[in-house]
Design a protein around this motif. Structure first.
Motif, PDB file in Angstrom:
ATOM      1  N   ILE A 137       0.838  -1.216   0.000  1.00  0.00           N
ATOM      2  CA  ILE A 137       0.000   0.000   0.000  1.00  0.00           C
ATOM      3  C   ILE A 137       0.872   1.267   0.000  1.00  0.00           C
ATOM      4  N   HIS A 138       2.108   1.142   0.540  1.00  0.00           N
ATOM      5  CA  HIS A 138       3.018   2.297   0.490  1.00  0.00           C
ATOM      6  C   HIS A 138       4.127   2.086  -0.539  1.00  0.00           C
ATOM      7  N   ARG A 139       4.002   1.029  -1.303  1.00  0.00           N
ATOM      8  CA  ARG A 139       4.973   0.664  -2.345  1.00  0.00           C
ATOM      9  C   ARG A 139       6.409   0.677  -1.785  1.00  0.00           C
ATOM     10  N   ALA A 140       6.552  -0.049  -0.664  1.00  0.00           N
ATOM     11  CA  ALA A 140       7.835  -0.039   0.050  1.00  0.00           C
ATOM     12  C   ALA A 140       8.892  -0.882  -0.649  1.00  0.00           C
ATOM     13  N   GLN A 141      10.135  -0.452  -0.476  1.00  0.00           N
ATOM     14  CA  GLN A 141      11.278  -1.220  -0.999  1.00  0.00           C
ATOM     15  C   GLN A 141      11.952  -2.033   0.105  1.00  0.00           C
ATOM     16  N   LYS A 142      11.822  -1.565   1.355  1.00  0.00           N
ATOM     17  CA  LYS A 142      12.538  -2.251   2.438  1.00  0.00           C
ATOM     18  C   LYS A 142      11.610  -2.505   3.627  1.00  0.00           C
ATOM     19  N   GLN A 158       6.027 -12.203  -4.197  1.00  0.00           N
ATOM     20  CA  GLN A 158       5.258 -13.060  -5.098  1.00  0.00           C
ATOM     21  C   GLN A 158       3.932 -12.382  -5.485  1.00  0.00           C
ATOM     22  N   PHE A 159       3.217 -11.865  -4.475  1.00  0.00           N
ATOM     23  CA  PHE A 159       1.907 -11.250  -4.758  1.00  0.00           C
ATOM     24  C   PHE A 159       2.069  -9.967  -5.571  1.00  0.00           C
ATOM     25  N   GLY A 160       3.065  -9.180  -5.223  1.00  0.00           N
ATOM     26  CA  GLY A 160       3.297  -7.921  -5.943  1.00  0.00           C
ATOM     27  C   GLY A 160       3.661  -8.186  -7.398  1.00  0.00           C
ATOM     28  N   ASN A 161       4.575  -9.151  -7.587  1.00  0.00           N
ATOM     29  CA  ASN A 161       4.995  -9.488  -8.961  1.00  0.00           C
ATOM     30  C   ASN A 161       3.841 -10.066  -9.776  1.00  0.00           C
ATOM     31  N   ARG A 162       3.038 -10.868  -9.103  1.00  0.00           N
ATOM     32  CA  ARG A 162       1.903 -11.482  -9.800  1.00  0.00           C
ATOM     33  C   ARG A 162       0.934 -10.396 -10.281  1.00  0.00           C
ATOM     34  N   PHE A 163       0.698  -9.409  -9.431  1.00  0.00           N
ATOM     35  CA  PHE A 163      -0.175  -8.290  -9.809  1.00  0.00           C
ATOM     36  C   PHE A 163       0.427  -7.567 -11.026  1.00  0.00           C
ATOM     37  N   ASN A 164       1.727  -7.291 -10.936  1.00  0.00           N
ATOM     38  CA  ASN A 164       2.391  -6.589 -12.049  1.00  0.00           C
ATOM     39  C   ASN A 164       2.243  -7.373 -13.357  1.00  0.00           C
ATOM     40  N   ARG A 165       2.459  -8.678 -13.285  1.00  0.00           N
ATOM     41  CA  ARG A 165       2.365  -9.516 -14.500  1.00  0.00           C
ATOM     42  C   ARG A 165       0.944  -9.567 -15.025  1.00  0.00           C
ATOM     43  N   MET A 166       0.020  -9.754 -14.102  1.00  0.00           N
ATOM     44  CA  MET A 166      -1.370  -9.930 -14.478  1.00  0.00           C
ATOM     45  C   MET A 166      -1.924  -8.710 -15.219  1.00  0.00           C
ATOM     46  N   TYR A 167      -1.531  -7.524 -14.730  1.00  0.00           N
ATOM     47  CA  TYR A 167      -2.057  -6.302 -15.363  1.00  0.00           C
ATOM     48  C   TYR A 167      -1.022  -5.661 -16.294  1.00  0.00           C
ATOM     49  N   VAL A 169       1.881  -4.303 -15.754  1.00  0.00           N
ATOM     50  CA  VAL A 169       2.374  -2.999 -15.269  1.00  0.00           C
ATOM     51  C   VAL A 169       3.644  -3.232 -14.462  1.00  0.00           C
ATOM     52  N   ASP A 170       4.352  -2.149 -14.222  1.00  0.00           N
ATOM     53  CA  ASP A 170       5.521  -2.251 -13.363  1.00  0.00           C
ATOM     54  C   ASP A 170       5.222  -1.377 -12.156  1.00  0.00           C
ATOM     55  N   TYR A 171       4.211  -1.784 -11.385  1.00  0.00           N
ATOM     56  CA  TYR A 171       3.675  -0.878 -10.378  1.00  0.00           C
ATOM     57  C   TYR A 171       4.273  -1.099  -8.984  1.00  0.00           C
ATOM     58  N   PHE A 172       4.226  -2.341  -8.501  1.00  0.00           N
ATOM     59  CA  PHE A 172       4.740  -2.591  -7.151  1.00  0.00           C
ATOM     60  C   PHE A 172       6.219  -2.931  -7.206  1.00  0.00           C
ATOM     61  N   PRO A 173       7.058  -2.233  -6.411  1.00  0.00           N
ATOM     62  CA  PRO A 173       8.478  -2.619  -6.326  1.00  0.00           C
ATOM     63  C   PRO A 173       8.596  -3.936  -5.545  1.00  0.00           C
ATOM     64  N   GLU A 174       9.759  -4.562  -5.640  1.00  0.00           N
ATOM     65  CA  GLU A 174      10.002  -5.798  -4.886  1.00  0.00           C
ATOM     66  C   GLU A 174      10.579  -5.449  -3.531  1.00  0.00           C
ATOM     67  N   PRO A 175       9.826  -5.598  -2.455  1.00  0.00           N
ATOM     68  CA  PRO A 175      10.374  -5.232  -1.137  1.00  0.00           C
ATOM     69  C   PRO A 175      11.314  -6.313  -0.608  1.00  0.00           C
ATOM     70  N   THR A 319      -2.062   5.125  -3.614  1.00  0.00           N
ATOM     71  CA  THR A 319      -1.893   3.770  -4.164  1.00  0.00           C
ATOM     72  C   THR A 319      -3.253   3.165  -4.531  1.00  0.00           C
ATOM     73  N   ILE A 320      -4.223   3.313  -3.631  1.00  0.00           N
ATOM     74  CA  ILE A 320      -5.523   2.688  -3.893  1.00  0.00           C
ATOM     75  C   ILE A 320      -6.168   3.266  -5.146  1.00  0.00           C
ATOM     76  N   SER A 321      -6.067   4.568  -5.354  1.00  0.00           N
ATOM     77  CA  SER A 321      -6.723   5.082  -6.561  1.00  0.00           C
ATOM     78  C   SER A 321      -5.989   4.633  -7.820  1.00  0.00           C
ATOM     79  N   GLU A 322      -4.656   4.500  -7.744  1.00  0.00           N
ATOM     80  CA  GLU A 322      -3.919   3.991  -8.910  1.00  0.00           C
ATOM     81  C   GLU A 322      -4.229   2.508  -9.151  1.00  0.00           C
ATOM     82  N   VAL A 323      -4.333   1.741  -8.073  1.00  0.00           N
ATOM     83  CA  VAL A 323      -4.653   0.304  -8.208  1.00  0.00           C
ATOM     84  C   VAL A 323      -6.050   0.125  -8.808  1.00  0.00           C
ATOM     85  N   ARG A 324      -6.989   0.941  -8.341  1.00  0.00           N
ATOM     86  CA  ARG A 324      -8.352   0.846  -8.871  1.00  0.00           C
ATOM     87  C   ARG A 324      -8.353   1.092 -10.379  1.00  0.00           C
TER      88      ARG A 324
END
Ligand code: ADP
Ligand code: TRP
Length: 333
Positions: A137-142, A158-167, A169-175, A319-324
């Motif tokens: 939700i805060h697109r954290a890296q660490k 895993q969940f962040g990458n899956r979201f990125n692949r599914m849509y 996009v390169d939205y969530f960084p890998e924390p 984040t929520i409005s961008e995700v929506r």
């Protein structure tokens, strides 16, 4: 731009030495260099069905301890998870792409199934999804956490990458799981088992807010063996644990002295424990005093929570409005 950091602790009473060295010590250092969000994971704690009065007092206790131990609301965002409902919205979306099989393979879930077979609720199964939502939700890296949280962090990626692949996009960084002391920390307990934890017996953990007397008694009663019989022999787990605890609060000189005594089969565990208890008290006393001072200051606690909630909500809303938008929940034109 500063990297973003998120971490939280469930409010289940007082914080112990494991929480401090595994997580909070890193929080304190990171607040100077990163854009930090530190929260109290009160929604997570509902899996154990706390009564409202206890939940409220635990949240207050942990918030007071965060402040007393050195988290500065002017440097970082300190908030209570349930004050930011956007996280539960993201959790709902992430749940659609989290699979039963992978959730059942989580080590902490498997432990809970064993330890509380009568309360295997859906919140326990999807615990890693809510934790991922906290972080994403805060697109954290660490994410500063102890060693035990490593697998949860892998699931978050895993969940962040899956979201990125599914849509696409390169939205969530890998924390990444992070400790300021380079390696992820594991503080041992006093009862000879694995990590110090409040879920173990009362005798296992040294709570920061507890009195000198209580903590000293616990240390003096810690499990030991009958002593080494050969020079330079390996230490059994419970003895290694005491040495590991010494490393947190004692000087090198004192540790070396007891290492030598051990290696020469001259060690007196009673003396080692006394030395540990003395240095533990030197470390804990100022923290304990500050915690009780802050706990008296209801106004300060309320103010910190309110300011933190506003800052966390602003970040979460973005984040929520961008995700929506990414998902396809869009306005009609
Ligand atoms: P507990 O095991 O007592 O329930 P939590 O699971 O609530 O503690 O842990 C909160 C934070 O403190 C997490 O980041 C966790 O990794 C860290 N932590 C807890 N116990 C230890 C420990 N013994 N050593 C290192 N870190 C720990
Ligand atoms: N699962 C963590 C624990 O048991 C607490 C937690 C919840 C957390 N959400 C988080 C930690 C997000 C870091 C980031 O200790």
């Amino acid at each position: 731009m500063k990297e973003t950091v998120v971490s939280g602790i469930r409010p289940t009473g007082k914080l112990h030495l494991g929480n401090y060295f595994g997580a909070i010590a890193s929080f304190i250092r990171m607040q100077n260099d990163y854009n930090c969000f530190f929260f109290i994971a009160d929604i997570h704690s509902l899996t154990t069905h706390p009564v409202p009065k206890d939940l409220h007092s635990s949240v207050k206790q942990v918030l007071a301890e965060y402040i007393a131990l050195g988290l500065d609301p002017n440097k970082c965002t300190l908030f209570v998870q349930s004050d930011v409902p956007q996280v539960t919205e993201l959790y709902t979306y992430m749940n659609m792409n989290a699979y039963k099989g992978e959730l059942e393979r989580s080590v902490t879930f498997k432990e809970k199934v064993k330890s509380q077979p009568d309360n295997v609720n859906a919140g326990l199964l999807t615990y890693p999804v809510l934790m991922a939502a906290d972080i994403l939700i805060h697109r954290a890296q660490k994410v500063p956490v102890g060693k035990d949280q490593k697998q949860h962090l892998e699931m978050t990626r895993q969940f962040g990458n899956r979201f990125n692949r599914m849509y696409n996009v390169d939205y969530f960084p890998e924390p990444e799981a992070f400790s300021y002391n380079e390696e992820l920390v594991k503080v041992p307990g006093l009862t000879g088992g694995g990590k110090m934890s409040k879920s173990n017996s009362e005798a296992d953990a040294i709570f920061i807010a507890d009195s000198q007397e209580t903590n000293q008694k616990k240390i003096m009663r810690a499990k030991t063996d009958s002593g080494p019989i050969e020079k330079n022999q390996n230490k059994p787990q419970e003895i290694q644990n005491l040495f590991d605890l010494m490393k947190l609060v004692c000087s090198k000189k004192i540790i070396d002295q007891y290492e030598n005594d051990y290696n020469n089969c001259e060690i007196k565990y009673g003396e080692l424990k006394k030395a540990l208890a003395i240095d533990m008290e030197i470390f804990l006393k100022p923290h304990r005093e500050k915690i009780s001072e802050i706990l008296q200051n209801y106004k300060l606690i309320a103010e910190v929570a309110e300011i933190g909630a506003e800052k966390a909500k602003a970040s979460a809303n973005k984040t929520i409005s961008e995700v929506r938008e990414i998902i396809g929940f869009r306005k009609f034109y």
